[in-house]
Structure formats: structure tokens, C-alpha cells
Design an enzyme around this catalytic site. Sequence first.
Site, mmCIF file in Angstrom:
data_model
loop_
_atom_site.group_PDB
_atom_site.id
_atom_site.type_symbol
_atom_site.label_atom_id
_atom_site.label_comp_id
_atom_site.label_asym_id
_atom_site.label_seq_id
_atom_site.Cartn_x
_atom_site.Cartn_y
_atom_site.Cartn_z
ATOM 1 N N SER A 7 0.856 -1.192 0.000
ATOM 2 C CA SER A 7 0.000 0.000 0.000
ATOM 3 C C SER A 7 0.890 1.239 0.000
ATOM 4 O O SER A 7 1.768 1.383 0.849
ATOM 5 C CB SER A 7 -0.885 0.008 1.248
ATOM 6 O OG SER A 7 -1.306 1.334 1.528
ATOM 7 N N HIS A 36 -1.474 -1.481 -4.065
ATOM 8 C CA HIS A 36 -2.723 -1.158 -3.373
ATOM 9 C C HIS A 36 -2.798 0.352 -3.180
ATOM 10 O O HIS A 36 -1.918 0.951 -2.557
ATOM 11 C CB HIS A 36 -2.716 -1.891 -2.028
ATOM 12 C CG HIS A 36 -3.958 -1.740 -1.215
ATOM 13 N ND1 HIS A 36 -5.051 -2.570 -1.350
ATOM 14 C CD2 HIS A 36 -4.278 -0.875 -0.222
ATOM 15 C CE1 HIS A 36 -5.984 -2.227 -0.473
ATOM 16 N NE2 HIS A 36 -5.541 -1.184 0.224
ATOM 17 N N ASP A 38 -5.051 3.464 -1.750
ATOM 18 C CA ASP A 38 -6.134 3.775 -0.817
ATOM 19 C C ASP A 38 -6.754 5.127 -1.119
ATOM 20 O O ASP A 38 -6.105 6.167 -0.947
ATOM 21 C CB ASP A 38 -5.584 3.782 0.613
ATOM 22 C CG ASP A 38 -5.169 2.398 1.070
ATOM 23 O OD1 ASP A 38 -6.041 1.516 1.138
ATOM 24 O OD2 ASP A 38 -3.964 2.192 1.342
ATOM 25 N N MET A 40 -9.450 7.845 -0.051
ATOM 26 C CA MET A 40 -10.216 8.240 1.147
ATOM 27 C C MET A 40 -10.825 9.605 0.931
ATOM 28 O O MET A 40 -10.176 10.511 0.395
ATOM 29 C CB MET A 40 -9.292 8.314 2.354
ATOM 30 C CG MET A 40 -8.542 7.033 2.641
ATOM 31 S SD MET A 40 -7.530 7.252 4.109
ATOM 32 C CE MET A 40 -6.725 5.659 4.176
ATOM 33 N N HIS A 69 -8.566 0.548 -3.429
ATOM 34 C CA HIS A 69 -9.380 0.340 -2.226
ATOM 35 C C HIS A 69 -10.088 1.651 -1.941
ATOM 36 O O HIS A 69 -9.454 2.612 -1.505
ATOM 37 C CB HIS A 69 -8.466 -0.091 -1.061
ATOM 38 C CG HIS A 69 -9.165 -0.229 0.242
ATOM 39 N ND1 HIS A 69 -8.486 -0.266 1.449
ATOM 40 C CD2 HIS A 69 -10.484 -0.338 0.557
ATOM 41 C CE1 HIS A 69 -9.360 -0.409 2.433
ATOM 42 N NE2 HIS A 69 -10.578 -0.434 1.930
ATOM 43 N N MET A 71 -12.261 3.896 0.109
ATOM 44 C CA MET A 71 -12.860 4.173 1.418
ATOM 45 C C MET A 71 -13.627 5.475 1.286
ATOM 46 O O MET A 71 -13.232 6.530 1.786
ATOM 47 C CB MET A 71 -11.762 4.261 2.488
ATOM 48 C CG MET A 71 -11.225 2.882 2.849
ATOM 49 S SD MET A 71 -9.617 2.962 3.653
ATOM 50 C CE MET A 71 -8.585 3.043 2.199
ATOM 51 N N MET A 140 -10.944 -5.969 6.589
ATOM 52 C CA MET A 140 -10.079 -4.958 7.207
ATOM 53 C C MET A 140 -9.612 -5.474 8.568
ATOM 54 O O MET A 140 -10.434 -5.878 9.400
ATOM 55 C CB MET A 140 -10.829 -3.634 7.389
ATOM 56 C CG MET A 140 -11.106 -2.865 6.113
ATOM 57 S SD MET A 140 -9.654 -2.469 5.116
ATOM 58 C CE MET A 140 -8.651 -1.515 6.265
ATOM 59 N N GLY A 145 -8.597 3.979 7.507
ATOM 60 C CA GLY A 145 -8.335 5.418 7.587
ATOM 61 C C GLY A 145 -6.864 5.769 7.665
ATOM 62 O O GLY A 145 -6.463 6.798 7.156
ATOM 63 N N PHE A 146 -6.081 4.912 8.297
ATOM 64 C CA PHE A 146 -4.670 5.262 8.520
ATOM 65 C C PHE A 146 -3.778 4.031 8.395
ATOM 66 O O PHE A 146 -4.185 2.927 8.758
ATOM 67 C CB PHE A 146 -4.487 5.856 9.921
ATOM 68 C CG PHE A 146 -5.330 7.081 10.133
ATOM 69 C CD1 PHE A 146 -4.868 8.333 9.735
ATOM 70 C CD2 PHE A 146 -6.595 6.972 10.682
ATOM 71 C CE1 PHE A 146 -5.660 9.464 9.902
ATOM 72 C CE2 PHE A 146 -7.399 8.099 10.851
ATOM 73 C CZ PHE A 146 -6.933 9.348 10.461
ATOM 74 N N GLY A 147 -2.553 4.263 7.947
ATOM 75 C CA GLY A 147 -1.552 3.213 7.954
ATOM 76 C C GLY A 147 -0.891 3.142 9.322
ATOM 77 O O GLY A 147 -1.116 4.011 10.176
ATOM 78 N N GLY A 148 -0.114 2.101 9.542
ATOM 79 C CA GLY A 148 0.696 2.001 10.749
ATOM 80 C C GLY A 148 -0.048 1.606 12.015
ATOM 81 O O GLY A 148 0.496 1.726 13.111
ATOM 82 N N ASP A 178 -6.003 -6.342 5.208
ATOM 83 C CA ASP A 178 -5.403 -5.007 5.055
ATOM 84 C C ASP A 178 -5.391 -4.326 6.414
ATOM 85 O O ASP A 178 -6.443 -4.091 7.009
ATOM 86 C CB ASP A 178 -6.256 -4.220 4.048
ATOM 87 C CG ASP A 178 -5.739 -2.816 3.787
ATOM 88 O OD1 ASP A 178 -4.615 -2.488 4.219
ATOM 89 O OD2 ASP A 178 -6.466 -2.047 3.132
ATOM 90 N N GLY A 179 -4.176 -4.003 6.883
ATOM 91 C CA GLY A 179 -4.028 -3.297 8.149
ATOM 92 C C GLY A 179 -3.177 -4.077 9.125
ATOM 93 O O GLY A 179 -3.539 -5.174 9.543
ATOM 94 N N GLY A 180 -2.004 -3.533 9.438
ATOM 95 C CA GLY A 180 -1.139 -4.173 10.424
ATOM 96 C C GLY A 180 -0.524 -5.489 9.967
ATOM 97 O O GLY A 180 -0.127 -6.307 10.795
ATOM 98 N N GLY A 200 1.528 -1.917 4.110
ATOM 99 C CA GLY A 200 1.979 -0.557 3.846
ATOM 100 C C GLY A 200 3.280 -0.272 4.550
ATOM 101 O O GLY A 200 4.362 -0.350 3.957
ATOM 102 N N SER A 201 3.193 0.022 5.840
ATOM 103 C CA SER A 201 4.400 0.407 6.569
ATOM 104 C C SER A 201 5.443 -0.700 6.597
ATOM 105 O O SER A 201 6.638 -0.418 6.520
ATOM 106 C CB SER A 201 4.048 0.881 7.983
ATOM 107 O OG SER A 201 3.006 0.138 8.522
#
Length: 225
Positions: A7, A36, A38, A40, A69, A71, A140, A145-148, A178-180, A200-201
Site C-alpha cells: 500500500s 494497493h 487507498d 479516502m 481500495h 474508502m 479490514m 483510515g490510517f496506515g501504521g 489489510d491493516g497491520g 503498507g508500513s
Amino acid sequence: MTAIHPSILNCDIAHLADELDRVTGHDGAPGADGIHVDVMDNHFVPNLSWGLPVVEAVLAHSSLPVDAHLMIEDPDRWAPQYAEVGCHSVTFHAEAAAAPLRLARELHRLGARAGLALKPATDIAPFVDILNEFDMILIMTVEPGFGGQSFIEQMIPKIERTRAAINAAGLEVSIQVDGGISRATIERAAMAGADNFVAGSAVFRAEDAHREVEALRELANAHTH
Ligand code: DX5
Ligand code: ZN
């Protein structure tokens, strides 16, 4: 097939082309399976990222399939244009779509794959009967809404239930998480039945993004059924 989709949400946006190159295969090394992106709108999620022009810039530069993606509110109105410009897959949120089945068919008509995304508190059960309309279900594993952010462990049973429903219907639908997602969490998600991993991160903050993609793929492959 395991797929790793970095991402770009928190990559170095001022050097987007270089960042895309950091995860793209070269000289026989495979690289990422998709990018990916995002989108938003600060209504569906409390953050604003970018829209169609940036997605088109990614499409123009990258040889990798682009995985959008969305959002955003009112994907029924906005999602088709992401298919029209050439995104490989377009994923919209179940919570935001007025007519998810009609929208999935519209995306297919425009030549894209259709994905249905679920926020952490949204169950898969109401969508089990229309799974066959989708190529991918995005579960999800953080609040969008946010990465990391940290992976939400309670999503593991939802991934398992979704995989069981897909198998019971004899379908070949991907499950994206997606996420973490990182080396610390990808194995559990793969074991539960995910086959498409957004990171992502974990990827863009790594010294060697290319090697990080490889490491994630290896860990996921070792735990895919
Ligand atoms: C969050 C986005 C994610 C985000 C993932 O709402 O949908 O794609 O970029 O970032 P990490 O991998 O850092 O959790
Ligand atoms: Zn995302």
C-alpha cells in the site's frame, strides 16, 4: 495463489515513481503482485488521501496491476471510473454501497475485478449469498483510515468464517487482509484463509522493500492451505 500488495498510503509520495520501483520485480526477482492504492474521502473515513488523478499516475508509471481500495461514500457513483481508467481490481465498502451486487456487475462490465470490503465490526454473514458476484473479499484488520495501526486479532475468526463460506459454495474468491500486516502477523492471517496481503508500513519502511515483499510472501506461502 498468495499475492502481496504494498500500500502506497504512507510511502514517500514526493518520490512516488521511485517508491513504486522499489517494489517492482526486476532482473528475474519477482517483486510485488500488485499496488494497493487507498482512496479516502474524509466522509467514510476520517482521513483524506487522493482520487482518480493519482490513481491514473500510478497506472501510467507502474507495470503492476493496480488494486484500488475505495474508502469513500457513494461508491455506486464513484467506483466505476476507477475500472474505466484501468484498475485491475476495484474494492468498495459494503457499509457504503447502496446496491453492492449491481455495482459489482458494473465493475465487471467495465473489465475490472470487483472487491467487497468489510470494516472490523461488519459481519460477512449478510453477504454470503452474493459471494459469487465478487472476485475478492477484503477483511479490514484495522479500522480503515490510517496506515501504521496494529492488527486486530479478533478478525482471525472472521477470516476463517469467510474462507469456510467461500469453500462451502465451491467458489474461488480471494480473501484480502489489510491493516497491520507484517512478518509478525501474516502467518496467522494466512492460516485463517487469507491469500492476498496488503502491507503498507511493513514494506515501505523496510530498508530493502523488495526483500520485505519476498519475506512476507515466503511466510504466507508456508502457511497457506
Ligand atoms: C488503511 C488502509 C491500508 C493501509 C495499511 O485504512 O486501507 O491499506 O495503508 O497500512 P499498514 O500496512 O501500515 O497497516
Ligand atoms: Zn487499504
